[in-house]
Design an enzyme around this catalytic site. Structure first.
Site, short mmCIF file in Angstrom:
data_model
loop_
_atom_site.label_atom_id
_atom_site.label_comp_id
_atom_site.label_asym_id
_atom_site.label_seq_id
_atom_site.Cartn_x
_atom_site.Cartn_y
_atom_site.Cartn_z
N VAL A 206 -8.62 2.60 -12.91
CA VAL A 206 -9.78 3.22 -13.54
C VAL A 206 -9.48 3.67 -14.98
O VAL A 206 -10.35 3.60 -15.85
CB VAL A 206 -10.21 4.46 -12.71
CG1 VAL A 206 -11.35 5.21 -13.39
CG2 VAL A 206 -10.64 4.04 -11.32
N ASP B 209 0.87 -1.19 0.00
CA ASP B 209 0.00 0.00 0.00
C ASP B 209 0.91 1.23 0.00
O ASP B 209 1.70 1.41 0.92
CB ASP B 209 -0.85 -0.06 1.28
CG ASP B 209 -1.73 1.16 1.45
OD1 ASP B 209 -1.64 2.11 0.64
OD2 ASP B 209 -2.51 1.17 2.42
N ILE B 210 0.77 2.07 -1.00
CA ILE B 210 1.71 3.19 -1.13
C ILE B 210 1.57 4.21 0.00
O ILE B 210 2.53 4.91 0.32
CB ILE B 210 1.56 3.86 -2.52
CG1 ILE B 210 2.86 4.60 -2.87
CG2 ILE B 210 0.36 4.77 -2.60
CD1 ILE B 210 2.99 4.96 -4.33
N THR C 159 -3.28 2.26 -14.66
CA THR C 159 -3.69 0.86 -14.91
C THR C 159 -4.92 0.42 -14.10
O THR C 159 -5.30 -0.74 -14.14
CB THR C 159 -2.54 -0.13 -14.63
OG1 THR C 159 -2.19 -0.07 -13.24
CG2 THR C 159 -1.34 0.19 -15.48
N GLY D 231 -9.55 4.70 -6.02
CA GLY D 231 -8.25 4.06 -6.22
C GLY D 231 -7.17 4.61 -5.30
O GLY D 231 -7.43 4.95 -4.15
N ASP E 103 -5.62 7.41 -5.47
CA ASP E 103 -5.88 8.83 -5.17
C ASP E 103 -6.72 8.96 -3.89
O ASP E 103 -6.37 9.70 -2.96
CB ASP E 103 -6.61 9.43 -6.38
CG ASP E 103 -6.59 10.95 -6.41
OD1 ASP E 103 -5.97 11.56 -5.52
OD2 ASP E 103 -7.20 11.52 -7.34
N1 AR6 Z 1 -1.34 1.63 -3.01
C1 AR6 Z 1 -0.77 1.31 -4.20
N2 AR6 Z 1 -1.48 1.10 -5.32
C2 AR6 Z 1 -2.82 1.23 -5.25
C3 AR6 Z 1 -3.50 1.56 -4.04
C4 AR6 Z 1 -2.70 1.77 -2.89
N3 AR6 Z 1 -3.23 2.09 -1.71
N4 AR6 Z 1 -4.83 1.60 -4.31
C5 AR6 Z 1 -4.99 1.30 -5.62
N5 AR6 Z 1 -3.78 1.05 -6.19
P1 AR6 Z 1 -6.12 3.94 -10.04
P2 AR6 Z 1 -5.58 5.38 -12.59
C6 AR6 Z 1 -3.44 0.69 -7.58
O1 AR6 Z 1 -7.47 3.58 -10.51
O2 AR6 Z 1 -5.86 4.17 -13.37
C7 AR6 Z 1 -8.83 8.06 -9.52
O3 AR6 Z 1 -10.20 8.19 -9.30
C8 AR6 Z 1 -4.50 0.07 -8.44
O4 AR6 Z 1 -4.65 -1.32 -8.13
O5 AR6 Z 1 -5.94 4.41 -8.64
O6 AR6 Z 1 -4.38 6.19 -12.92
C9 AR6 Z 1 -8.18 9.39 -9.88
O7 AR6 Z 1 -8.79 10.46 -9.24
C10 AR6 Z 1 -3.91 0.27 -9.83
O8 AR6 Z 1 -2.96 -0.76 -10.10
O9 AR6 Z 1 -5.46 5.12 -10.98
C11 AR6 Z 1 -8.36 9.45 -11.37
O10 AR6 Z 1 -9.63 9.98 -11.71
C12 AR6 Z 1 -3.14 1.58 -9.69
O11 AR6 Z 1 -3.09 1.85 -8.27
C13 AR6 Z 1 -8.27 7.99 -11.80
O12 AR6 Z 1 -8.64 7.23 -10.66
C14 AR6 Z 1 -3.77 2.76 -10.39
O13 AR6 Z 1 -5.19 2.68 -10.30
C15 AR6 Z 1 -6.86 7.61 -12.18
O14 AR6 Z 1 -6.87 6.30 -12.69
#
Ligand code: AR6
Length: 180
Positions: A126, A16-17, A124, A38, A40
């Site tokens: 949303v 978890d980052i 990767t 996600g 964010d």
């Molecule tokens: N630690 C590390 N990685 C994570 C965590 C965490 N706690 N939670 C999720 N991931 P995403 P995107 C991974 O959807 O595709 C947001 O709503 C997840 O499994 O977070 O760039 C923003 O506001 C995946 O592998 O980001 C934008 O609107 C990775 O993080 C949109 O989503 C990225 O998934 C950005 O979409």
């Protein structure tokens, strides 16, 4: 898994980052810096309202770029909010934009004297970027950057879940084969 690039390290961990103790963590943000789900959502929840306050003041960030804020209550001192592309089939400049999102974070880190940074797998979730392609862009961009910029001592990818970790591991092993 860890690869040495001169005196710096490029590392993959599953986790978890928001729990990272690197000086900076990167966020996978949107261009309005409005928060979301996600990673964010997780970063804003763990870091508290100071991060969103700064995001509001900054106002936004174009796709392929990044901006720096405080880390608020996180262990990391800074959050670097990167805006990756939404994947629309691969012919809309996505690869260049994803590379540029990573590079923008790394340039900010170099300029600020930040020596360690953790990245999530930008775009990767949303945003739908296929992880095999995205991991190759992420890891080649960071590898190439470290070859030229030894001021950054550690780049760590924090992959959420085993499948994401395995995908990055496969790509990094392939890169090692090609480059060593
Ligand atoms: N630690 C590390 N990685 C994570 C965590 C965490 N706690 N939670 C999720 N991931 P995403 P995107 C991974 O959807 O595709 C947001 O709503 C997840 O499994 O977070 O760039 C923003 O506001 C995946 O592998 O980001 C934008 O609107 C990775 O993080 C949109 O989503 C990225 O998934 C950005 O979409």
């Amino acid at each position: 898994m860890k690869v040495k690039i001169d005196s710096s390290s490029l590392e993959l961990v599953q986790g978890d980052i928001t729990q990272q103790e690197t000086e900076a963590i990167a966020n996978a943000a949107n261009s309005r810096l409005a928060g979301g789900g996600g990673v964010d959502g997780a970063i804003h929840r763990a870091g508290g309202p100071a991060i969103m306050e700064e995001c509001r003041k900054i106002g936004g960030c174009p796709t392929g770029h990044a901006v720096l804020t405080t880390g608020g209550n996180l262990k990391a001192k800074y959050v670097i909010h990167a805006v990756g592309p939404i994947y629309r089939g691969g012919n809309k400049g996505e690869a260049e934009l994803l590379k540029s999102a990573y590079l923008s974070c790394l340039k900010i880190a170099s300029e600020r004297g930040i020596k360690s940074i953790a990245f999530p797998s930008i775009s990767t979730g949303v945003y739908g970027y296929p992880i095999d392609e995205a991991s190759r862009i992420a890891l080649t961009t960071c590898w190439d950057y470290l070859m030229e910029h030894q001021e950054i001592e550690l780049i760590r990818f924090v992959l959420f879940g085993e499948a994401n970790y395995r995908a990055y591991e496969k790509t990094l092993k392939a890169l090692e084969q090609e480059r060593r």
